[in-house]
Enzyme design. Structure first.
Site, mmCIF file in Angstrom:
data_model
loop_
_atom_site.group_PDB
_atom_site.id
_atom_site.type_symbol
_atom_site.label_atom_id
_atom_site.label_comp_id
_atom_site.label_asym_id
_atom_site.label_seq_id
_atom_site.Cartn_x
_atom_site.Cartn_y
_atom_site.Cartn_z
ATOM 1 N N ASP A 1 10.422 -45.165 63.395
ATOM 2 C CA ASP A 1 9.896 -46.474 63.007
ATOM 3 C C ASP A 1 10.978 -47.529 62.819
ATOM 4 O OD1 ASP A 1 10.897 -45.370 60.695
ATOM 5 O OD2 ASP A 1 9.014 -45.472 59.575
ATOM 6 N N ASP B 1 14.695 -44.199 49.690
ATOM 7 C CA ASP B 1 13.620 -43.201 49.782
ATOM 8 C C ASP B 1 14.049 -41.783 49.399
ATOM 9 O OD1 ASP B 1 11.811 -45.150 50.619
ATOM 10 O OD2 ASP B 1 12.234 -44.785 52.732
#
Length: 803
Positions: A68, A521
């Site tokens: 992505d 993350d």
């Protein structure tokens, strides 16, 4: 005693290696470029979402992955690793690293088309691009994409719904023909292998569904659009094209369209399922079907009560397999509902082959189970594999069918709560961070099968090889058919070569581990060996480590900050402990800085939303630093334990001489450029008291030798993004400077061995790594080694003088 020995060693190292603190000029001239061999990735292994895996069905071993925000990759069977194809993307065209779709040519397998674009809104400037290759992605022609009205066509490789697909499709009967389903801007067609494109004006729908959550907080309507294109190969002959073409659309009226005349005309596919957990008599559902624009709910069941066809897959049995979901991913819940249906091209019949339902639960919207992807075994098309998308707890499910979807067998099941029976194993010994550093209580397990699983695939030439993308990489097995024989399926991480982390900060201490990272993350890592994946830094987990620092006199004393938390390590990062108290109200998102002074007696913590505070008792008490504004970047002097420096949100420089207790403004007129310092990176020099370097974005690069009181502008810098320092050439030399910046009109990674007088570019246009504007540092122990943190390509490094 141990701490004293380390401090003495560090001090000796600083004197020996970093003694070159004499003044310098600022001419900013250019030296010849070094050779480009040697750029490598620090091994984390994955670290981000892989929403698509694309096999070539005519040539064995041709396989691509799309990420992505980390670019496109090709699998190399010889090395069992992935080769990055889009590292040419730099600061100005970082959007090429968001991959919206990939098509590999079934007629000429060397041909490849990649739809590249990260954002559909104005976060990415200019048009997205088609990347067209005739050599398996070794080189590309880059095609700017425009809509029919001449405005830029945008693609959303990192937008909601990015796992849908594939949006690109090449006609197996005429490979000059390529289709692309856009994000709300219609269907596009190329008749020359992807080099030129026109909108298919006859296609009746662009998709009226957009993402409610993204629209609410970004004030931009992101449409999911035309999510996939599939050809029926039996409807045409080689060289003459396929007549029957199918497209899946995110629309509240009809979701699948068909053409029977090679794309000239289109109509809703007859008999298509009108599915969802709803009654068409519900007023809100009827209203949604009449809307020109439908805002699709992302945190609850939407008023449309529809399931949308996220994936369309061709089966060599002459069928179209469609995965339905009430959400669009990557974070929507499987409990919102979904289905799997198949359409037979010859009989024109639809068959419901949905997965087994959830047990009834009043907290679920429906008992229907949402699907991320379904795959077919080309060697035996009655064999199907399907995976849920975001069951979240206790785990995802993978299902296998050997009868075309009439029945499904789960890869695990509960056998008297909370006990579970697993028909699989996962070996993560080479990627230890995938257990998140924690143990789970049954029925949860670590590592999980995954999350955000938007694609699962069976190798069309090998029924035993299956792989799927997760929110953290790829898992693969080479013994899939053992499932049918009652044996365990063995999974291993399979993202070797894919590095997808967004890096927030880097340090390279003078002793201990060579590199410690803060990443988004997944927290961060301590790397003693750059070629091996490390365990995740825990105790506790910080999802985004925004700032790291070490004490100059005791480099084993390290702090890390993020998520409104601050941790300390006394042993170089092996073990961590939280400070005694956190600062109340500190921003829990990414951002902010923290610094520890030279002898580790004082920590200054600067949350992005508060005035910085200091502590001399490791957080038992926090005291506001007097004289500073909010939103400061703070650093400590690498020699004098009493000195800290700060660059404030008011764009002024401050200094402290009392261990961070109080600061005075020392310079508010440093910027003579007249340009904005939107980007800022402040670093202190090892072994040279008062020496600072400051990258100020379009305002340029600056150097101070008196603690920020006066600044010298280094000429030639049009956009200084980050600045870092590494080992000096010898004991009489200054630390080597490294920056990723726009210098004399050209973005690149540059180094200087003479305090910024001359600069040498050490990368080329094929190695730019996107918007790498968060962190760079040299290694204080290895002359010529530089580490660069990227936004989606992990950490890359180079030993400039390596033979």
């Amino acid at each position: 005693m141990k701490k004293i020995v380390k401090s003495l060693a560090a001090a000796a190292s600083a004197v020996l290696v970093f003694a070159g603190c004499a003044s310098t000029g600022s001419s900013g001239s250019t030296s010849p470029q070094y050779t480009q061999k040697g750029w490598k990735s620090v091994k984390i292994h994955g670290g981000g979402m892989v929403p698509g895996l694309i096999y070539n069905t005519s040539k064995q071993g041709v396989l691509y992955a799309r990420t992505d925000m980390g670019g496109a990759y090709r699998f190399d069977a010889a090395s069992q690793s992935w080769i990055p194809l889009t590292d040419f993307a730099g600061v100005e065209d970082y959007g090429r690293l968001g991959i919206a779709s990939i098509a590999t040519d079934p007629v000429e397998p060397n041909r490849l088309v990649i739809a590249s674009g990260t954002y559909t809104n104005d976060w990415e400037k200019g048009p997205s691009q088609m990347l067209v290759s005739e050599d398996y992605g070794n080189t590309f022609k880059r095609i700017d994409m425009y809509k029919s009205d001449g405005t830029p066509l945008k693609m959303g490789g990192n937008m909601p719904g990015r796992g849908a697909g594939e949006r690109l499709a090449i006609d197996p009967n005429n490979n000059k023909i390529v289709y692309f389903g856009s994000f709300g801007d219609g269907l596009y067609k190329s008749e020359d292998y992807g080099h030129t494109w026109k909108e298919v004006k006859s296609f009746p729908a662009k998709g009226n569904v957009y993402d409610e959550g993204f629209s609410t907080w970004s004030h931009f309507d992101h449409y999911f659009g035309i999510m996939w294109v599939v050809f029926d190969p039996e409807s045409g002959t080689p060289g003459n094209g396929s007549k029957n073409i199918y497209c899946g659309v995110a629309d509240t009226k009809n979701t699948i369209y068909e053409s029977n005349d090679a794309g000239v005309t289109w109509h809703p596919l007859e008999g298509q399922p009108k599915i969802g957990d709803f009654s068409y008599g519900k007023p809100e559902a009827q209203k949604a079907r009449g809307e020109a624009k439908h805002k699709h709910m992302t945190g609850d069941v939407c008023s449309c009560h529809m399931y949308y066809p996220l994936k369309g897959v061709y089966s060599p049995k002459g069928e179209l397999l469609v995965s339905y979901n009430a959400g669009f991913g990557p974070y929507s819940s499987a409990y919102w509902g979904g289905a799997i249906w198949k359409f037979n091209f010859k009989t024109r019949e639809w068959t419901d082959i949905s997965l087994p339902k959830h047990d009834p639960d009043p907290s679920y919207a429906t008992t229907d189970r949402a699907v991320g992807s379904v795959a077919v075994d080309y060697q035996n098309p009655d064999v199907l594999i399907a995976v849920t998308m975001n069951e979240w707890w206790p785990d995802e499910y993978i299902y296998r069918s050997t009868d075309g979807g009439a029945t499904w067998d789960p890869i695990w099941y509960l056998d008297g709560y909370p006990n579970r029976v697993d028909k699989y194993s996962i070996n993560i010994k080479d990627v230890p961070w995938l257990d998140w550093g924690t143990q789970k209580t049954l029925p949860e397990e670590n590592p999980k099968l995954g999350w955000c699983i938007a694609d699962i695939e069976i190798d069309p030439f090998d029924s035993d090889r299956m792989m799927y993308g997760t929110g953290a990489g790829i898992y693969s097995t080479g013994n899939l058919t053992d499932w049918d024989r009652g044996k365990r399926v063995n999974f291993i991480p399979y993202a070797e070569g894919i590095e997808e982390c967004a890096v927030l900060d880097l340090i390279s201490p003078t002793e201990g581990a060579h590199l410690i990272s803060g990443v988004g993350d997944i927290g961060g890592f301590v790397h003693y060996d750059l070629t091996k994946a490390s365990p995740m830094i825990v105790n506790p987990n910080i999802s985004g480590v925004s700032s790291l620092d070490y004490a100059a006199e005791d480099p084993y004393y390290i702090i890390r900050m993020g998520d409104g938390k601050l941790m300390i390590s006394y042993d170089g990062g092996d073990e961590w402990n939280p400070v005694k108290n956190y600062i109340q109200g500190a921003n829990e998102g990414w951002g902010g800085t923290a610094a520890v002074n030279a002898d580790s007696s004082v920590i200054v913590w600067a949350p992005s939303n508060l005035v910085p505070s200091w502590t001399d008792d490791e957080g038992e008490h926090w005291n506001v630093c007097s004289g500073l504004p909010e939103n400061c970047k703070v650093v400590s002097d690498r020699v004098n334990k009493n000195k800290f420096y700060a660059y404030g949100g008011d764009k002024k420089f401050y200094a402290s001489t009392d261990g961070g207790k109080s600061f005075v403004m020392v310079n508010d007129r440093w910027n003579k450029s007249g340009k904005d310092s939107w980007q800022s990176d402040l670093n202190a020099v090892i072994g040279c008291e008062g020496h600072l370097w400051f990258a100020a974005g379009e305002a340029g690069l600056y150097h101070s030798e008196d603690g920020g009181i006066t600044w010298t502008s280094i000429s030639g810098f049009d956009d200084a993004l980050v600045i870092g320092l590494g080992k000096a050439k010898d004991s009489s030399s200054y630390q080597v400077l490294y920056t990723n910046s726009k210098y004399k009109g050209k973005y690149g990674i540059y180094m200087s061995e003479d305090k910024g007088v001359t600069w040498t570019r050490i990368n080329d246009d094929n190695h730019q790594y996107g918007a790498a504007n968060t962190a760079i540092t040299g290694d204080p122990r290895v002359y010529g080694r530089v580490y660069l943190g990227t936004n989606g390509r992990g950490i890359v490094y180079r030993d400039v003088f390596e033979n």
